[in-house]
Design a protein around this motif. Sequence first.
Motif, mmCIF file in Angstrom:
data_model
loop_
_atom_site.group_PDB
_atom_site.id
_atom_site.type_symbol
_atom_site.label_atom_id
_atom_site.label_comp_id
_atom_site.label_asym_id
_atom_site.label_seq_id
_atom_site.Cartn_x
_atom_site.Cartn_y
_atom_site.Cartn_z
ATOM 1 N N LYS A 27 12.097 -7.181 21.121
ATOM 2 C CA LYS A 27 12.571 -6.260 20.081
ATOM 3 C C LYS A 27 11.473 -6.017 19.049
ATOM 4 O O LYS A 27 11.268 -4.881 18.609
ATOM 5 N N LEU A 28 10.768 -7.067 18.667
ATOM 6 C CA LEU A 28 9.656 -6.904 17.733
ATOM 7 C C LEU A 28 8.603 -5.982 18.334
ATOM 8 O O LEU A 28 8.088 -5.079 17.659
ATOM 9 N N SER A 29 8.286 -6.161 19.605
ATOM 10 C CA SER A 29 7.308 -5.322 20.283
ATOM 11 C C SER A 29 7.732 -3.850 20.266
ATOM 12 O O SER A 29 6.916 -2.961 20.021
ATOM 13 N N THR A 30 9.015 -3.595 20.510
ATOM 14 C CA THR A 30 9.528 -2.226 20.492
ATOM 15 C C THR A 30 9.354 -1.598 19.115
ATOM 16 O O THR A 30 8.908 -0.453 18.988
ATOM 17 N N HIS A 31 9.685 -2.357 18.085
ATOM 18 C CA HIS A 31 9.527 -1.843 16.719
ATOM 19 C C HIS A 31 8.051 -1.613 16.392
ATOM 20 O O HIS A 31 7.700 -0.600 15.773
ATOM 21 N N LEU A 32 7.190 -2.541 16.780
ATOM 22 C CA LEU A 32 5.762 -2.375 16.503
ATOM 23 C C LEU A 32 5.222 -1.114 17.163
ATOM 24 O O LEU A 32 4.439 -0.372 16.559
ATOM 25 N N LYS A 33 5.633 -0.847 18.398
ATOM 26 C CA LYS A 33 5.179 0.369 19.082
ATOM 27 C C LYS A 33 5.642 1.613 18.333
ATOM 28 O O LYS A 33 4.885 2.578 18.180
ATOM 29 N N SER A 34 6.876 1.593 17.867
ATOM 30 C CA SER A 34 7.415 2.727 17.112
ATOM 31 C C SER A 34 6.649 2.915 15.808
ATOM 32 O O SER A 34 6.284 4.034 15.442
ATOM 33 N N TRP A 35 6.403 1.816 15.106
ATOM 34 C CA TRP A 35 5.685 1.897 13.837
ATOM 35 C C TRP A 35 4.246 2.348 14.059
ATOM 36 O O TRP A 35 3.694 3.100 13.257
ATOM 37 N N LEU A 36 3.635 1.895 15.145
ATOM 38 C CA LEU A 36 2.269 2.295 15.456
ATOM 39 C C LEU A 36 2.197 3.807 15.671
ATOM 40 O O LEU A 36 1.257 4.465 15.224
ATOM 41 N N ALA A 37 3.216 4.357 16.326
ATOM 42 C CA ALA A 37 3.251 5.802 16.564
ATOM 43 C C ALA A 37 3.343 6.579 15.253
ATOM 44 O O ALA A 37 2.862 7.713 15.170
ATOM 45 N N GLU A 38 3.958 5.979 14.225
ATOM 46 C CA GLU A 38 4.051 6.634 12.914
ATOM 47 C C GLU A 38 2.707 6.660 12.198
ATOM 48 O O GLU A 38 2.496 7.476 11.305
ATOM 49 N N GLY A 39 1.832 5.715 12.539
ATOM 50 C CA GLY A 39 0.515 5.675 11.920
ATOM 51 C C GLY A 39 0.468 5.105 10.520
ATOM 52 O O GLY A 39 -0.522 5.246 9.827
ATOM 53 N N ARG A 40 1.548 4.462 10.089
ATOM 54 C CA ARG A 40 1.568 3.867 8.745
ATOM 55 C C ARG A 40 1.340 2.375 8.832
ATOM 56 O O ARG A 40 1.670 1.741 9.832
ATOM 57 N N ASP A 41 0.791 1.798 7.774
ATOM 58 C CA ASP A 41 0.700 0.342 7.683
ATOM 59 C C ASP A 41 2.110 -0.216 7.563
ATOM 60 O O ASP A 41 3.036 0.470 7.124
ATOM 61 N N VAL A 42 2.259 -1.461 7.961
ATOM 62 C CA VAL A 42 3.534 -2.162 7.860
ATOM 63 C C VAL A 42 3.323 -3.364 6.966
ATOM 64 O O VAL A 42 2.381 -4.136 7.128
ATOM 65 N N LEU A 43 4.223 -3.511 6.013
ATOM 66 C CA LEU A 43 4.130 -4.628 5.088
ATOM 67 C C LEU A 43 5.424 -5.408 5.164
ATOM 68 O O LEU A 43 6.491 -4.871 5.193
ATOM 69 N N PRO A 56 0.833 -1.201 0.000
ATOM 70 C CA PRO A 56 0.000 0.000 0.000
ATOM 71 C C PRO A 56 0.870 1.255 0.000
ATOM 72 O O PRO A 56 1.954 1.261 0.593
ATOM 73 N N ARG A 57 0.399 2.299 -0.643
ATOM 74 C CA ARG A 57 1.140 3.574 -0.691
ATOM 75 C C ARG A 57 1.388 4.066 0.735
ATOM 76 O O ARG A 57 0.508 4.061 1.570
ATOM 77 N N GLY A 58 2.638 4.444 1.009
ATOM 78 C CA GLY A 58 3.002 4.994 2.300
ATOM 79 C C GLY A 58 3.299 3.966 3.381
ATOM 80 O O GLY A 58 3.608 4.339 4.501
ATOM 81 N N ALA A 59 3.194 2.688 3.051
ATOM 82 C CA ALA A 59 3.434 1.648 4.062
ATOM 83 C C ALA A 59 4.932 1.490 4.324
ATOM 84 O O ALA A 59 5.754 1.735 3.449
ATOM 85 N N ARG A 60 5.261 1.093 5.545
ATOM 86 C CA ARG A 60 6.641 0.760 5.889
ATOM 87 C C ARG A 60 6.870 -0.677 5.415
ATOM 88 O O ARG A 60 6.099 -1.571 5.723
ATOM 89 N N LEU A 61 7.924 -0.877 4.660
ATOM 90 C CA LEU A 61 8.232 -2.192 4.108
ATOM 91 C C LEU A 61 9.312 -2.851 4.953
ATOM 92 O O LEU A 61 10.387 -2.287 5.156
ATOM 93 N N VAL A 62 9.014 -4.047 5.461
ATOM 94 C CA VAL A 62 9.953 -4.819 6.265
ATOM 95 C C VAL A 62 10.112 -6.171 5.585
ATOM 96 O O VAL A 62 9.132 -6.892 5.394
ATOM 97 N N ALA A 63 11.335 -6.505 5.213
ATOM 98 C CA ALA A 63 11.595 -7.774 4.545
ATOM 99 C C ALA A 63 12.157 -8.775 5.547
ATOM 100 O O ALA A 63 13.052 -8.451 6.330
#
Length: 100
Positions: A84-100, A65-72
């Motif tokens: 560590k995953l939880s920490t990243h998820l919290k950070s990404w949630l604060a950005e308000g973007r979808d994560v792919l 999706p347009r604007g999504a954070r891409l994680v491979a």
Amino acid sequence: MKLHLVACGTRPPDWAAAGFDEFARRIRHPLRLELHEIALGRRREGEPPDRAMADEGQRMIKTVPRGARLVALDPKGAAWTTEKLSTHLKSWLAEGRDVL
């Protein structure tokens, strides 16, 4: 926020489907987990498998999706703990973007 999981193959083994279902069940609001299954590229006799893999990659990119954070995810990449995953998820949630 949605977490999009893109995977090649349309018939995962039972253990993989059960793992996805369990993880999706554990994800809590405001997160949602969506699975996007991409059909495997056609492997033609005499052609290098790189061609089929490139086709798969192009179709995977089209699901972003347009604007999504891409994680491979890479089996050769760094392993993350749950914390560590939880920490990243919290950070990404604060950005308000979808994560792919």
